[in-house]
Design a protein around this motif. Sequence first.
Motif, PDB file in Angstrom:
ATOM      1  N   SER A  60     -11.984  -9.168  -6.977  1.00 56.63           N
ATOM      2  CA  SER A  60     -13.151  -9.716  -7.985  1.00 56.63           C
ATOM      3  C   SER A  60     -14.294  -9.444  -6.697  1.00 56.63           C
ATOM      4  N   ARG A  61     -15.005  -8.389  -6.544  1.00 56.71           N
ATOM      5  CA  ARG A  61     -15.864  -8.426  -5.598  1.00 56.71           C
ATOM      6  C   ARG A  61     -17.005  -9.991  -6.009  1.00 56.71           C
ATOM      7  N   ASP A  62     -16.838 -10.811  -6.974  1.00 54.25           N
ATOM      8  CA  ASP A  62     -18.163 -11.728  -7.202  1.00 54.25           C
ATOM      9  C   ASP A  62     -17.309 -12.942  -6.018  1.00 54.25           C
ATOM     10  N   ASP A  63     -15.801 -13.309  -6.453  1.00 54.89           N
ATOM     11  CA  ASP A  63     -15.003 -14.411  -5.733  1.00 54.89           C
ATOM     12  C   ASP A  63     -14.292 -14.126  -4.552  1.00 54.89           C
ATOM     13  N   PHE A  64     -14.389 -12.358  -4.258  1.00 49.01           N
ATOM     14  CA  PHE A  64     -13.876 -12.552  -2.729  1.00 49.01           C
ATOM     15  C   PHE A  64     -12.176 -12.651  -3.102  1.00 49.01           C
ATOM     16  N   GLU A  65     -11.515 -12.787  -3.942  1.00 49.88           N
ATOM     17  CA  GLU A  65      -9.970 -13.197  -4.039  1.00 49.88           C
ATOM     18  C   GLU A  65      -9.143 -11.681  -2.881  1.00 49.88           C
ATOM     19  N   TYR A  66      -8.576 -12.047  -2.243  1.00 48.17           N
ATOM     20  CA  TYR A  66      -7.789 -10.838  -1.664  1.00 48.17           C
ATOM     21  C   TYR A  66      -6.301 -11.029  -1.604  1.00 48.17           C
ATOM     22  N   LEU A  67      -5.239 -10.222  -1.343  1.00 48.61           N
ATOM     23  CA  LEU A  67      -3.779 -10.847  -1.322  1.00 48.61           C
ATOM     24  C   LEU A  67      -4.253 -11.022   0.346  1.00 48.61           C
ATOM     25  N   ASP A  68      -2.563 -12.135   0.399  1.00 47.53           N
ATOM     26  CA  ASP A  68      -2.919 -12.397   1.819  1.00 47.53           C
ATOM     27  C   ASP A  68      -2.408 -11.392   2.605  1.00 47.53           C
ATOM     28  N   ALA A  69      -1.714 -12.035   3.862  1.00 50.35           N
ATOM     29  CA  ALA A  69      -1.202 -10.486   5.146  1.00 50.35           C
ATOM     30  C   ALA A  69      -0.173 -10.374   4.643  1.00 50.35           C
ATOM     31  N   SER A  70       0.586 -11.517   4.580  1.00 53.91           N
ATOM     32  CA  SER A  70       2.412 -10.922   3.478  1.00 53.91           C
ATOM     33  C   SER A  70       2.593 -10.575   1.492  1.00 53.91           C
ATOM     34  N   GLY A  71       1.336 -10.124   1.338  1.00 56.50           N
ATOM     35  CA  GLY A  71       1.278 -10.133  -0.105  1.00 56.50           C
ATOM     36  C   GLY A  71       1.496 -10.610  -0.901  1.00 56.50           C
ATOM     37  N   SER A  72       1.744 -12.317   0.000  1.00 59.12           N
ATOM     38  CA  SER A  72       2.850 -12.597  -1.116  1.00 59.12           C
ATOM     39  C   SER A  72       2.099 -12.807  -3.016  1.00 59.12           C
ATOM     40  N   SER A  73       0.896 -12.672  -3.346  1.00 60.78           N
ATOM     41  CA  SER A  73      -0.003 -12.679  -4.367  1.00 60.78           C
ATOM     42  C   SER A  73       1.359 -11.408  -5.685  1.00 60.78           C
ATOM     43  N   GLY A  74       1.437 -12.084  -6.878  1.00 57.68           N
ATOM     44  CA  GLY A  74       1.664 -10.868  -7.600  1.00 57.68           C
ATOM     45  C   GLY A  74       3.422 -10.924  -7.735  1.00 57.68           C
ATOM     46  N   PRO A  75       4.030 -10.638  -8.375  1.00 55.03           N
ATOM     47  CA  PRO A  75       5.534 -10.246  -8.816  1.00 55.03           C
ATOM     48  C   PRO A  75       5.715  -9.131  -7.757  1.00 55.03           C
ATOM     49  N   VAL A  76       7.127  -8.852  -7.476  1.00 56.82           N
ATOM     50  CA  VAL A  76       6.798  -8.007  -7.167  1.00 56.82           C
ATOM     51  C   VAL A  76       8.434  -7.009  -8.158  1.00 56.82           C
ATOM     52  N   VAL A  77       8.149  -6.066  -7.663  1.00 54.17           N
ATOM     53  CA  VAL A  77       8.923  -4.875  -8.766  1.00 54.17           C
ATOM     54  C   VAL A  77       9.705  -3.398  -8.047  1.00 54.17           C
ATOM     55  N   ARG A  78      11.083  -3.370  -8.407  1.00 56.02           N
ATOM     56  CA  ARG A  78      11.180  -1.930  -7.679  1.00 56.02           C
ATOM     57  C   ARG A  78      10.403  -0.693  -8.334  1.00 56.02           C
ATOM     58  N   VAL A  79      10.022   0.313  -7.555  1.00 54.06           N
ATOM     59  CA  VAL A  79       9.368   1.812  -7.754  1.00 54.06           C
ATOM     60  C   VAL A  79       9.948   2.517  -7.280  1.00 54.06           C
ATOM     61  N   ALA A  80      10.029   3.932  -8.144  1.00 53.31           N
ATOM     62  CA  ALA A  80      11.088   5.258  -7.321  1.00 53.31           C
ATOM     63  C   ALA A  80       9.738   5.771  -6.334  1.00 53.31           C
ATOM     64  N   ILE A  81      10.498   5.646  -5.448  1.00 55.44           N
ATOM     65  CA  ILE A  81       9.608   5.710  -3.719  1.00 55.44           C
ATOM     66  C   ILE A  81       9.267   7.598  -4.758  1.00 55.44           C
ATOM     67  N   ARG A  82      10.025   8.915  -5.932  1.00 55.71           N
ATOM     68  CA  ARG A  82       9.325   9.614  -5.779  1.00 55.71           C
ATOM     69  C   ARG A  82       8.299   9.469  -6.770  1.00 55.71           C
ATOM     70  N   ALA A  83       7.648   8.015  -6.956  1.00 50.14           N
ATOM     71  CA  ALA A  83       6.386   8.308  -8.185  1.00 50.14           C
ATOM     72  C   ALA A  83       5.312   7.426  -7.323  1.00 50.14           C
ATOM     73  N   LEU A  84       5.033   7.707  -6.723  1.00 51.97           N
ATOM     74  CA  LEU A  84       3.615   7.155  -5.414  1.00 51.97           C
ATOM     75  C   LEU A  84       3.202   8.259  -4.528  1.00 51.97           C
ATOM     76  N   ARG A  85       2.620   8.434  -4.126  1.00 63.35           N
ATOM     77  CA  ARG A  85       1.331   8.901  -3.404  1.00 63.35           C
ATOM     78  C   ARG A  85       0.775   8.276  -2.505  1.00 63.35           C
ATOM     79  N   VAL A  86       0.138   8.707  -0.810  1.00 60.20           N
ATOM     80  CA  VAL A  86      -0.437   8.629   0.166  1.00 60.20           C
ATOM     81  C   VAL A  86      -1.431   9.145   0.293  1.00 60.20           C
ATOM     82  N   ALA A  87      -2.723   8.863   0.334  1.00 57.22           N
ATOM     83  CA  ALA A  87      -3.799   8.952   0.316  1.00 57.22           C
ATOM     84  C   ALA A  87      -5.032   8.265   0.396  1.00 57.22           C
ATOM     85  N   GLY A  88      -6.374   8.611   1.660  1.00 52.22           N
ATOM     86  CA  GLY A  88      -7.680   7.101   1.575  1.00 52.22           C
ATOM     87  C   GLY A  88      -7.256   6.368   2.222  1.00 52.22           C
ATOM     88  N   SER A  89      -5.884   6.653   3.157  1.00 52.46           N
ATOM     89  CA  SER A  89      -5.285   5.575   4.008  1.00 52.46           C
ATOM     90  C   SER A  89      -6.875   5.126   5.184  1.00 52.46           C
TER      91      SER A  89
END
Length: 330
Positions: A10-39
Amino acid sequence: MTNFAAVSLSRDDFEYLDASGSSGPVVRVAIRALRVAGSPRMAGENLEHVRTLADTPDELPPIIVHRPTMRVIDGVHRLRAAKLRNQQDIAVRFFDGDEADCFVLAVRANVSHGLPLSLAERKAAATSIVASHPHWSDRLIASVTGLSAKTIGEVRRTVKAPQPDRRIGQDGRVRPINSLEKRRLASNLMRADPNLSLRQVAKAAGISPETARAVRARLQRGEDPAVRQRVGTRKNEEKRQPKPQPPTPLPDRSTVLRYLRTDPTLRFTDTGRTLLRLLDVHSMPNERWATMVRNVPPHCRETIAQAALECARVWRTVAEQLERNSHGHG
């Protein structure tokens, strides 16, 4: 269908993930479903870093993915390493938000861990964030990009984007923008591009065309454009010819030291007491210094002179560092 929980920014309360990404559950995703852009990386991926990650025997931290687009926000090198390992899937944390917030999150993550962004990449990222989040304060953007608030202020003056009347601070509070800052921004825009119209400058700086006209007039007269002046004030000042006031004399060393000795933050800390002892040595009257110089034996005058010059260089370095820190450059 798996109910993927998302991390929200949220841009109002500025809630970010920390550096280790400790927020939110971890799931397994197929690599072929991901795309890379906007780095935010201008130089692209670092193949040596990818190979190093691929050779790591441990499980790599989860990457962060924008769920609406399946674009990798943070962890492109880990994704490439997983491909080198011939993995079919990878650990992911999802993020729900718009594209502008995705970029902010990517910058923050790559400033704080992994292969850090270069100074040039962070400045380029700051330019994009100032344009996409003009309502964020300089300190807030500085905390994302790993730059100083002063640098963000300089970047903001180069971005020709409408400026809001209020900004969100690092503490989440909304504060009005100082009108003098707007006038200063307008003057910098005029200096950078003298061909800009008053309306263009006014829109970019968030001021009225009349104020932009006043700023331009003050620039042309060689006056400080950030200072307001009431009608008739300048004419009255021209009529008056006040006598020049003598400069206020600086307090002597002993007076300064007496004042510093009353500061509890110096008296009751080891660092403070050490500084007071060092300053006490230099608070001797000039007459005592002159007597000391006259009594130095001839055979060691040159050696003591060199030592004194080195001490002076050390004190000058200390003074320069303190001045930079006091103006927010630390």
